[in-house]
Scaffold this motif. Sequence first.
Motif, PDB file in Angstrom:
ATOM      1  N   LYS A 108       0.847  -1.183   0.000  1.00 24.33           N
ATOM      2  CA  LYS A 108       0.000   0.000   0.000  1.00 24.33           C
ATOM      3  C   LYS A 108       0.880   1.229   0.000  1.00 24.33           C
ATOM      4  O   LYS A 108       1.952   1.250   0.587  1.00 24.33           O
ATOM      5  N   SER A 112      -3.661   7.607  -2.063  1.00 25.62           N
ATOM      6  CA  SER A 112      -4.782   6.799  -2.551  1.00 25.62           C
ATOM      7  C   SER A 112      -4.315   5.702  -3.504  1.00 25.62           C
ATOM      8  O   SER A 112      -5.123   5.130  -4.219  1.00 25.62           O
ATOM      9  N   GLU A 150      -9.047  -2.169  -2.494  1.00 25.50           N
ATOM     10  CA  GLU A 150     -10.221  -2.134  -1.617  1.00 25.50           C
ATOM     11  C   GLU A 150     -11.320  -3.091  -2.049  1.00 25.50           C
ATOM     12  O   GLU A 150     -11.960  -3.736  -1.214  1.00 25.50           O
ATOM     13  N   ASN A 243     -10.536   0.934  11.388  1.00 18.37           N
ATOM     14  CA  ASN A 243     -10.150   0.100  10.249  1.00 18.37           C
ATOM     15  C   ASN A 243     -11.189  -0.995  10.019  1.00 18.37           C
ATOM     16  O   ASN A 243     -10.863  -2.169   9.843  1.00 18.37           O
ATOM     17  N   SER A 278      -8.427   2.549   7.639  1.00 18.03           N
ATOM     18  CA  SER A 278      -7.209   3.355   7.792  1.00 18.03           C
ATOM     19  C   SER A 278      -6.403   3.302   6.498  1.00 18.03           C
ATOM     20  O   SER A 278      -6.135   2.220   5.971  1.00 18.03           O
ATOM     21  N   ARG A 279      -6.049   4.481   6.018  1.00 10.33           N
ATOM     22  CA  ARG A 279      -5.241   4.538   4.803  1.00 10.33           C
ATOM     23  C   ARG A 279      -3.816   4.058   5.063  1.00 10.33           C
ATOM     24  O   ARG A 279      -3.167   3.497   4.190  1.00 10.33           O
ATOM     25  N   THR A 280      -3.311   4.315   6.259  1.00  7.92           N
ATOM     26  CA  THR A 280      -1.984   3.853   6.652  1.00  7.92           C
ATOM     27  C   THR A 280      -2.085   3.210   8.019  1.00  7.92           C
ATOM     28  O   THR A 280      -3.099   3.328   8.711  1.00  7.92           O
ATOM     29  N   PHE A 387     -13.298   7.060   5.626  1.00  9.83           N
ATOM     30  CA  PHE A 387     -12.935   6.545   4.301  1.00  9.83           C
ATOM     31  C   PHE A 387     -14.184   6.406   3.446  1.00  9.83           C
ATOM     32  O   PHE A 387     -15.185   5.827   3.878  1.00  9.83           O
ATOM     33  N   TYR A 419     -12.667   9.230  -4.488  1.00  7.99           N
ATOM     34  CA  TYR A 419     -11.999   8.681  -3.306  1.00  7.99           C
ATOM     35  C   TYR A 419     -11.828   9.776  -2.280  1.00  7.99           C
ATOM     36  O   TYR A 419     -11.514  10.927  -2.622  1.00  7.99           O
ATOM     37  N   SER A 421     -10.280  10.046   1.880  1.00  6.89           N
ATOM     38  CA  SER A 421      -9.759   9.409   3.071  1.00  6.89           C
ATOM     39  C   SER A 421      -9.177  10.474   3.976  1.00  6.89           C
ATOM     40  O   SER A 421      -8.412  11.328   3.546  1.00  6.89           O
ATOM     41  N   SER A 478      -6.794  12.840   1.886  1.00  5.38           N
ATOM     42  CA  SER A 478      -6.383  12.472   0.532  1.00  5.38           C
ATOM     43  C   SER A 478      -7.651  12.193  -0.258  1.00  5.38           C
ATOM     44  O   SER A 478      -8.446  11.328   0.124  1.00  5.38           O
TER      45      SER A 478
END
Length: 1021
Positions: A108, A112, A150, A243, A278-280, A387, A419, A421, A478
């Motif tokens: 990842k 995005s 995703e 998440n 969670s993006r990260t 998200f 998108y 996030s 993002s």
Amino acid sequence: MLDFRKPQKKRIAQAIRQAQPINHTAPLWCSAAVACLAMTATPAIAQSDGEADSKAIEEITVTAQKIEESIQDVPIAVSAISGDTMGDLKVERGDELVRAVPNVNFSKANFSTYNFAIRGVGTKAISASTDPAVAVSFNNAPMIRNRLYEQEFFDVQRVEVLRGPQGTLYGRNATAGVVNMLPQMPTPEFESNIKGEVGSYNTRRTSAMLNVPLGDTLAMRFSGAMTKRDGYDYNAFTDNDVNDRDLYSTRVILQWEPSEAFSANLIWQHFEEDDNRSRTGKQLCSRDPGLDMVGDTEVSERLRPQFSQGCLPGSLYDEDAYGAPNARSFAFTRIFALGIGGDLGWTAAPSDGGEPVPLFKTDIDPYGNVQQSRDLREINTSYDPVFRAENDVAQLNLELALGDSLRLFAQSTYAKDDYYSSQDYNRYVSDAVFNDSEGLWRLAGEWVQSTTPGITPGGIFTDPQLGPSDRMLAVDISQSDNSQWSHELRLQSSFDGPFNFSLGANYLDFESQDDYYVFNNVFSYIAYVIYSPERDEDGFIIKGTCDDEETGECIYVDPNPLGQLNEEGHNYFLSRNLVKTRSSALFGETYWQMTDDVKLTAGLRYTEDKKTATPIPSQLLLGTQINTVTGPRSGASSGGKTRRGYPQGEDIEQEWQEYTGRLVLDWRSETPFTDETLFYVSFAHGYKGGGSNPPRVDIDTEVVQYQPLANTFDPEFVNAFEFGAKNTLLDGSLNLNVTAFYYDYKDYQVSQIVDRISFNENFDTETWGLELESAWQITPNTRMDMNLGYLKTRIADGEESIDVMNRTQGNEDWVVVRPGLQVPSNCIAPRYLVEDILNSFYPDKELPLAQVCAGSERWGTYTSPDFQNQDSRFPWNLLLGLGYTYNPLEDAPNGGRGFSADLSGNELPNAPRFTANLGLEHVIQVMDWDLKLRADYYRQGESYARVYNTEYDRLEAWSNLNVSATFTQPEWDLQMQLYVKNVFDDAPITDFFTNSDDTGLSANVFTLDPRIVGFSIYKGF
């Protein structure tokens, strides 16, 4: 009559090959292959014909060469995973394809995007104008932006993964390969199915399909899937599970076949997600306390943060990595210690005998008390993630027969992807940073007490976007908005003679807007208090404004909350990237069956790529001097050119015209050990376009300078050589495919964060390796699958890059220095210059140190006799209060950015030496039921996350084990499955991303999903 026929075997065998193999590799593991053959040859002789037939592996049909043919007949390294196999392997998303394909890596990215790498080559460049190295296609149409990470697979016919450069068969150049997802198409029979699933973390997953024939020539297929699950990460600060998953997908396909000469289908697919994914992951950091000595000069405690980069380049597997950045080193927290805004107010009255205290606490590290859990699934942040994603694909496919031997194919695809996030940017909970402004005092000839609450009443500052808080809050967003049209026309022959061809043309039109925001309440506080203060009648700051013409500097503060921004504020960071891509191509392949056993394939592609990027520079804490009489207060000039909004720059237009192609020779041969063997050798020349780097900060270089960076990056090119052997043995019960390859890569694109942008660089590299793919039906009830990959990558001699984690490269004559507020990145300065400043008579040494990285040739220089080194040049005009500084770095390496690290011989990022997949399956007959027991083990070797290959970059090897037990009742078309994913609940660091200098160079890490135990039931009708 509707029959939705598949191409006949004769047609498949004769037609041009545009498909790819599933489990095939070349003579690399030859000794292992021979041993395996020798071991299994004898039992095969003793089998009866019936037993041999029952053990034969089911033929896998692929369309890698744009016709349906057996994967064993395709002279391409390709892996194909059917929908049923994906269910057995529990491959539910694109990132899990690593468990089914050799030499594949998935990671990842921070924004995005993601990096799907094949044979060490992926998309490590994350600019908005970057093309993917691995093209992701939906039903043969390339999707530049997609939800491969995703979205979950559903109602899938198969997923094909082609390894190596592509372009002569597919509608988009791809230097590393193609991932092509093919949906199940309508059939002429009424059928339906439904599946339900429950599992750990309150997992609820459902999917269904309905296939309805509408007369003799028309049919429609409806399918969909939905997943809901609680979060498997825990936010200890908010006491919430985060998440989680809440997503669904739907697909409708209408197919019409009025005659054998013509068919058409229309596909619409929709994906939507709305949860707190969670993006990260967790943010790790080995805290950098700063220097206590520079040469022979001692550094005071107050000045040490200016020699701290926030985080040190230590291993992410050490205990020290679970710290937090030295937040006292951040320019936006350090600015209050620079003597700026000293008249802004105090929290204690002299009559009380107390020492005056500034509103912003300068004597603490906001993250000084952070103690992180060692659990990568536990975070501690002030803000839970948000998200949202939405993706639509509409596709029209037409097929027309032009006689018995020619068919014309037309495909038009529209895709829309949105998108959003948002999450805590720094991933740490700060200590309180604001003091109480009620009843404060200021010195205005005499001490005067405020009669208003001030800007931080009770020690609470109210940020227009983030709301009230006593601590430092930071949130990022993002988001992207993308749309794409693609059209392809292709003519394909199936002559009875030795020559055939496939010719095509395509056009792609892609537009995107990618925005990245960072909000921090300290940014807004600085904008209010230092640059745009509004005062009451006694001179106390009560709030900020950008309308007071008595203000020397003006920075507009957006008054709107998140979700209602006017996108004109300079109190937050906004990187906006507008990119348009227009690509057209002519491509084709010819096929010459030289003999019954030898065939030559030659392919050529001509591509015209045009990219237009509209630069919109960022404007964080930049304003304009609106009162030319008084000018800015000393030390407070922002160096900006506009106080509000984000003016666009001139378009950056790039264009490339390139020829690519491939040449393949394949021949069939009998060997003493095999039933059938296909050898092939190929050469391919691949290309993907370059692009423009995101726009940087819009600084007025007459006031502040920063180091030069390239505005664009070059396209990639690769020359790929491959040799493979596809073997069928033991009366069809064993497939054993081997491949060897060598890539010579020019200008591979890699990104890192520099000056708050994703800065892209190019490196020449080499890649070579071996692959083995095997499927062995050991007995009628027992099967083993094995994929092995060996990979060696090497960056070419002479390649260099500046490592933001180590700018001095160990040179003791230079020192890393933290810049002032307006300069995004750290710089290096001569040690003697820094020592001279530290030993100078100037009381506020923070000011000249902060300006070392922001010199301006607008001002002169002066050599002071008071300095230890008579050749030193010191910002004398700064001492006199006449200006900011000069440029002390004109002779510094790379304009002060630092010494280049030698990358010669380093490995590419996300390119593990070894990958291995081993699957074992056994079926037990229990009355009328079949019980299938299966275990799948994946192992990935050690690799690196960045090109520098330091201890900081190292990613340890990791493994993953999944098991399942599946009950099937064929007569009822009923299936029940109990499974465990990630049996040992491992949480390895699969990749990480280094953040920017001015927020401490912390690392956002990524890991696997936790152990999930689930049960599903499927019923077909």
